[in-house]
Design an enzyme around this catalytic site. Structure first.
Site, PDB file in Angstrom:
ATOM      1  CD  GLU A   1       1.285  -5.391   6.288  1.00  0.00           C
ATOM      2  OE1 GLU A   1       1.969  -5.899   6.521  1.00  0.00           O
ATOM      3  OE2 GLU A   1       0.660  -5.406   4.932  1.00  0.00           O
TER       4      GLU A   1
ATOM      5  N   GLY B   1       0.759  -4.985   1.262  1.00  0.00           N
ATOM      6  CA  GLY B   1      -0.267  -5.549   0.044  1.00  0.00           C
ATOM      7  C   GLY B   1      -0.032  -5.872  -1.075  1.00  0.00           C
TER       8      GLY B   1
ATOM      9  CB  ALA C   1      -1.037  -0.059   1.183  1.00  0.00           C
TER      10      ALA C   1
ATOM     11  CD  GLU D   1      -2.439  -7.522   3.375  1.00  0.00           C
ATOM     12  OE1 GLU D   1      -2.108  -6.651   2.728  1.00  0.00           O
ATOM     13  OE2 GLU D   1      -3.223  -7.991   4.251  1.00  0.00           O
TER      14      GLU D   1
HETATM   15  N1  COA Z   1       4.317   3.592   0.410  1.00  0.00           N
HETATM   16  C1  COA Z   1       4.841   4.886   0.075  1.00  0.00           C
HETATM   17  N2  COA Z   1       6.088   4.881  -0.570  1.00  0.00           N
HETATM   18  C2  COA Z   1       6.874   4.309  -0.682  1.00  0.00           C
HETATM   19  C3  COA Z   1       6.596   2.623  -0.090  1.00  0.00           C
HETATM   20  C4  COA Z   1       5.273   2.579   0.419  1.00  0.00           C
HETATM   21  N3  COA Z   1       4.790   1.487   0.824  1.00  0.00           N
HETATM   22  N4  COA Z   1       7.675   2.016  -0.196  1.00  0.00           N
HETATM   23  C5  COA Z   1       8.617   2.695  -0.656  1.00  0.00           C
HETATM   24  N5  COA Z   1       7.930   3.934  -0.958  1.00  0.00           N
HETATM   25  C6  COA Z   1       8.963   5.056  -1.658  1.00  0.00           C
HETATM   26  C7  COA Z   1       9.709   5.673  -0.486  1.00  0.00           C
HETATM   27  O1  COA Z   1       9.334   6.615   0.216  1.00  0.00           O
HETATM   28  C8  COA Z   1      10.916   6.424  -1.654  1.00  0.00           C
HETATM   29  O2  COA Z   1      10.276   7.479  -2.277  1.00  0.00           O
HETATM   30  P1  COA Z   1      11.393   8.676  -2.390  1.00  0.00           P
HETATM   31  O3  COA Z   1      12.384   8.217  -3.443  1.00  0.00           O
HETATM   32  O4  COA Z   1      10.409   9.578  -3.079  1.00  0.00           O
HETATM   33  O5  COA Z   1      11.983   8.921  -1.135  1.00  0.00           O
HETATM   34  C9  COA Z   1      11.023   5.225  -2.686  1.00  0.00           C
HETATM   35  O6  COA Z   1       9.598   4.389  -2.645  1.00  0.00           O
HETATM   36  C10 COA Z   1      12.130   4.189  -2.671  1.00  0.00           C
HETATM   37  O7  COA Z   1      11.891   3.663  -1.446  1.00  0.00           O
HETATM   38  P2  COA Z   1      13.242   3.490  -0.350  1.00  0.00           P
HETATM   39  O8  COA Z   1      12.948   3.048   0.766  1.00  0.00           O
HETATM   40  O9  COA Z   1      14.198   4.588  -0.612  1.00  0.00           O
HETATM   41  O10 COA Z   1      14.049   2.306  -1.521  1.00  0.00           O
HETATM   42  P3  COA Z   1      14.725   1.109  -0.774  1.00  0.00           P
HETATM   43  O11 COA Z   1      15.069   0.232  -1.813  1.00  0.00           O
HETATM   44  O12 COA Z   1      15.818   1.346   0.253  1.00  0.00           O
HETATM   45  O13 COA Z   1      13.643   0.042  -0.051  1.00  0.00           O
HETATM   46  C11 COA Z   1      11.629  -0.859   0.374  1.00  0.00           C
HETATM   47  C12 COA Z   1      12.384  -0.264  -0.780  1.00  0.00           C
HETATM   48  C13 COA Z   1      10.372  -1.120  -0.532  1.00  0.00           C
HETATM   49  C14 COA Z   1      12.092  -2.134   1.041  1.00  0.00           C
HETATM   50  C15 COA Z   1      11.365   0.184   1.336  1.00  0.00           C
HETATM   51  O14 COA Z   1      10.801   1.390   0.835  1.00  0.00           O
HETATM   52  C16 COA Z   1      10.169  -0.565   2.353  1.00  0.00           C
HETATM   53  O15 COA Z   1      10.269  -1.180   3.157  1.00  0.00           O
HETATM   54  N6  COA Z   1       8.864   0.316   2.040  1.00  0.00           N
HETATM   55  C17 COA Z   1       7.859   0.174   2.907  1.00  0.00           C
HETATM   56  C18 COA Z   1       6.864  -1.123   2.595  1.00  0.00           C
HETATM   57  C19 COA Z   1       5.671  -1.371   3.583  1.00  0.00           C
HETATM   58  O16 COA Z   1       5.848  -1.191   4.784  1.00  0.00           O
HETATM   59  N7  COA Z   1       4.707  -1.843   2.953  1.00  0.00           N
HETATM   60  C20 COA Z   1       3.356  -2.046   3.503  1.00  0.00           C
HETATM   61  C21 COA Z   1       2.808  -0.825   3.663  1.00  0.00           C
HETATM   62  S1  COA Z   1       1.444  -1.074   5.101  1.00  0.00           S
END
Ligand code: COA
Length: 727
Positions: free
Chosen positions: A153, A130, A91, A133
């Site tokens: 989450e 998500g 999400a 999911e």
């Molecule tokens: N929602 C919104 N933005 C997200 C996102 C999410 N779930 N996951 C990543 N992004 C965005 C980051 O804010 C970043 O944006 P920016 O470049 O404008 O700063 C970009 O995507 C890249 O993410 P970043 O964390 O810098 O890259 P990474 O390769 O180091 O890590 C992930 C990637 C996916 C492992 C990490 O971003 C992450 O853990 N995201 C959260 C996932 C999550 O918790 N999902 C469940 C949501 S309920």
């Protein structure tokens, strides 16, 4: 070969549906590609860089396209995958604040789960939240051995809210699902196969789609129908009682609670355990109600704030030309605790290191230390022997500093003394190309003064790693007056590639983290000398949420850190160091330690010595109540944070919060000291500081800007706006 449907149209007779797909594609800015990859088999690719977050556009497009495919009799199987390195990061977290509009994940899942076609998730890379999911709602899942599957989450103070708590147990059983959901930790594709979370595994990511197609073809040929995950009730059978299931995830629960508070982990357990007695439909409704509860929680808001603050802090704004990492070999000079930790962080992420030590004995000791640390990781099951071998091959030890001429980036990690560091800097500068970036791992020295000691000071920067450097996530990136943008950008890229959370800070004694912690420790020491025992003060801070209080922390870092030897004690540190009570390393500090050096027990000796010192210096004895101890310590941090903002040492208040969360053990669910202050209300904070300043001295005197901000009802985000003006 994959054929884009538009090109393939004439041959396969899909014309009737192409327009719809194109329109869908057009309307959604090509967030989804539809390709016919084999007769009757269609691949749906999510294309929302960089990590395929399921924002409204992608959800709408997925839903529309899946609906179309489901209504087409020629389609026999649908393969869902992601473009790029991620299947999906789940999400869009920013939508938790704004509210979700358009198609929902549940609508998309229904298209996949209730489809008459065979639906397969080809998990090309990490599937989070998500994203996973959605994959759970497919009839089958294929992936490769190194992809990671995560329901993270809980780390945002939430629970999976799109059926994850009800579908995962139906695929891998309740006990395994509890572990994954409560910890928020990843499992590899290979482990997912063992658990039954995926049905087919490839070794490499390459060729995954082709394998998924073959898998689909076999299923079609064998006449196998997809069974909706929600009907897999057989995996819910368990011999374990409810209490036994709760006990099975107790360790994960206790660990995560320290980071995210109680609400979300408790809701995760409740939601998963609902599968014991509720139908799928009832379980989904229950999950939804729990999700909405935690979504409103203060913990979740703080954790979402930290998610974005961390990423903001790692960026140089107003960058005209973004760069790629241009670093291939890194030099580390000095192989002590910090140097070896830094070298480990680098080789852990596949980059090469040349490690320079002053002589062969020191070099040997350093390489042995690294090997021993890795051996411990092998024993704990974090790495295989082969992983360690590969890592050790990336490191070359030498006593010849001239070998640094192969490096594009050098990090100095020698003894914390300006003269020694200047000398080492000059030797490095003589050995390397004039454009090689030269970083210092100093924790407090003046980067500008160091930069002046060599030619081209624009390539000098501070990289303040935190101990243990191979574990701690924080990296203060100290920007000097002359540091240029290229040096800053490369340092930030390096930090990201070794999985640190960098924060840009300016030059001042102790930079941000240590400057604030000095004030905190100073207050703790004052109260100790006034007769309050270390364990009492530590207990207050641990109850607040810190993993350890100020005295346990000092014992861990070592009391002789930055100590100027003297025979005549003038401070707590003098008393402790003169009496060789140096902390965990001598197994005696404010506490006594067992033979592992970790397990502490209260210790009268230092307290009695400090009481003597207090008597000699006629220090008044006051038994402080817990709430006063808490106030003095927390407000010492907050006020120093305000001063740092006022001096524009950081760009924004949230940068300080990131430093405190990742480097100093501030409980993440309280969002960091500055966030905490804002939640208390700046008005109230000002009143408290004025009061504390009257009682306990000028360290609590707030900067005038705070008074003006309170008058203007400004927000913290408006404070400390600076522009780095570099060449
Ligand atoms: N929602 C919104 N933005 C997200 C996102 C999410 N779930 N996951 C990543 N992004 C965005 C980051 O804010 C970043 O944006 P920016 O470049 O404008 O700063 C970009 O995507 C890249 O993410 P970043 O964390 O810098 O890259 P990474 O390769 O180091 O890590 C992930 C990637 C996916 C492992 C990490 O971003 C992450 O853990 N995201 C959260 C996932 C999550 O918790 N999902 C469940 C949501 S309920």
């Amino acid at each position: 070969m994959r054929v884009i449907i538009g090109h393939y149209a004439q041959d396969c007779g899909f014309e009737s549906i192409i327009m719809t797909y194109r329109q869908g594609t057009f309307m959604s800015k090509e967030l989804v590609h539809i390709e016919k990859t084999a007769p009757g088999i269609v691949t749906v690719t999510m294309n929302h860089p960089p990590v395929n977050t399921l924002n409204q556009g992608l959800r709408d497009s997925l839903y529309q396209n899946l609906k179309q495919l489901n209504s087409d009799p020629r389609v026999k199987a649908i393969i869902l995958t992601g473009e790029g390195e991620y299947f999906s990061a789940g999400a869009d977290i920013s939508e938790f604040k704004t509210g979700f509009k358009g198609a929902t994940l549940v609508q998309i899942q229904k298209q996949l789960e209730n489809s008459e076609k065979i639906t397969i998730a080809a998990i090309n890379g990490d599937a989070l939240g998500g994203g996973l999911e959605i994959a759970l709602a497919c009839h089958f899942r294929v992936t490769h051995a190194t992809s990671r599957l995560i329901l993270p989450e809980v780390t945002l103070g939430l629970i999976p809210g799109a059926g994850g708590t009800q579908r995962l147990p139906r695929l891998i059983g309740i006990e395994a699902a509890l572990s994954m959901i409560v910890s928020g930790k990843a499992i590899s594709g290979a482990d997912a196969l063992q658990l039954g979370l995926v049905d087919y595994l490839t070794k490499e990511s390459e060729g995954l789609i082709e394998k998924a197609q073959d898998y689909a073809k076999d299923l079609i040929a064998d006449g196998i129908q997809g069974i909706p995950t929600c009907e897999h009730n057989e995996r819910l059978q368990t011999q374990m009682s409810r209490d036994e299931l709760i006990a099975s995830c107790q360790n994960e629960f206790d660990t995560i609670v320290r980071k995210v508070g109680l609400a979300a982990p408790t809701a995760c357990v409740d939601a998963v355990l609902a599968t014991l007695e509720k139908s799928f439909k009832e379980g989904i409704e229950f999950e939804q109600s729990l999700f909405l509860n935690v979504l409103m929680s203060e913990e979740s808001r703080a954790l979402q704030y930290i998610f974005f603050a961390t990423r903001r802090a790692a960026k140089l704004e107003q960058v005209v030309n973004a760069e790629n990492l241009a670093i291939h070999k890194i030099g580390v000079v000095g192989g002590g605790l910090m140097g070896s930790g830094i070298a480990m962080s680098v080789i852990n992420h596949g980059l090469r290191v040349i490690l320079v030590e002053a002589d062969a004995t020191k070099l040997k000791a350093c390489l042995e230390r690294i090997q021993q640390n890795f051996d411990i990781s092998v024993k704990k099951g974090r790495f295989s022997v082969d992983d360690v071998k590969k890592r050790m091959q990336l490191i070359t030890g030498t006593t010849d500093i001239n070998e640094l001429n192969q490096c594009d980036f050098v990090i100095e990690a020698v003894f914390e003394d300006m003269d020694i560091k200047k000398e080492v800097f000059q030797s490095i500068a003589n050995a390397v190309h004039p454009k090689t970036i030269v970083a210092s791992n100093t924790s407090a020295l003046d980067i500008d003064e160091l930069a002046q000691s060599i030619e081209h000071p624009e390539r000098v920067i501070g990289l303040h790693f935190f101990s243990p450097a191979n574990v701690s996530k924080l990296l203060e990136v100290v920007v000097g007056a002359q540091t240029n943008n290229h040096t800053i950008q490369q340092s930030l890229l390096l930090a990201k590639s070794i999985k640190k959370n960098p924060v840009l800070v300016g030059v001042c004694p102790g930079f941000v983290g240590n400057r604030m912690i000095f004030k905190y420790v100073e207050q703790a020491n004052q109260m100790l000398l006034m007769g309050n025992r270390p364990q009492k003060i530590d207990h207050v801070m641990e109850e607040f949420g810190f993993p350890m209080g100020p005295f346990a922390m000092s014992d861990l870092t070592g009391l002789d850190l930055a100590w100027q030897p003297t025979r005549y004690p003038e401070s707590v540190q003098d008393v402790m160091c003169i009496n060789k009570l140096l902390g965990q390393k001598t197994r005696q500090g404010f506490y006594q330690y067992d033979e592992t050096g970790r397990k502490r027990t209260p210790y009268d000796k230092p307290f009695n010595l400090l009481q003597n010192f207090a008597r000699k210096n006629e220090i008044e004895q006051i038994d402080f109540e817990d709430n006063i101890i808490l106030k003095r310590l927390i407000f010492a941090l907050i006020n120093e944070g305000f001063k740092i903002l006022d001096e524009k040492v950081v760009k924004r208040a949230s940068d300080i919060d990131v430093i405190y969360i990742y480097g100093y053990g501030w409980p993440p669910f309280l969002g960091g000291p500055m966030y905490y202050a804002e939640q208390l209300g700046l008005n109230k904070v000002l009143t408290t500081l004025d009061h504390l300043a009257k009682q306990y001295g000028d360290d609590f005197k707030p900067p005038e800007t705070l008074r003006n901000m309170v008058k203007d009802k400004s927000k913290l985000k408006d404070w400390g706006k600076i522009t780095y003006s570099h060449k």
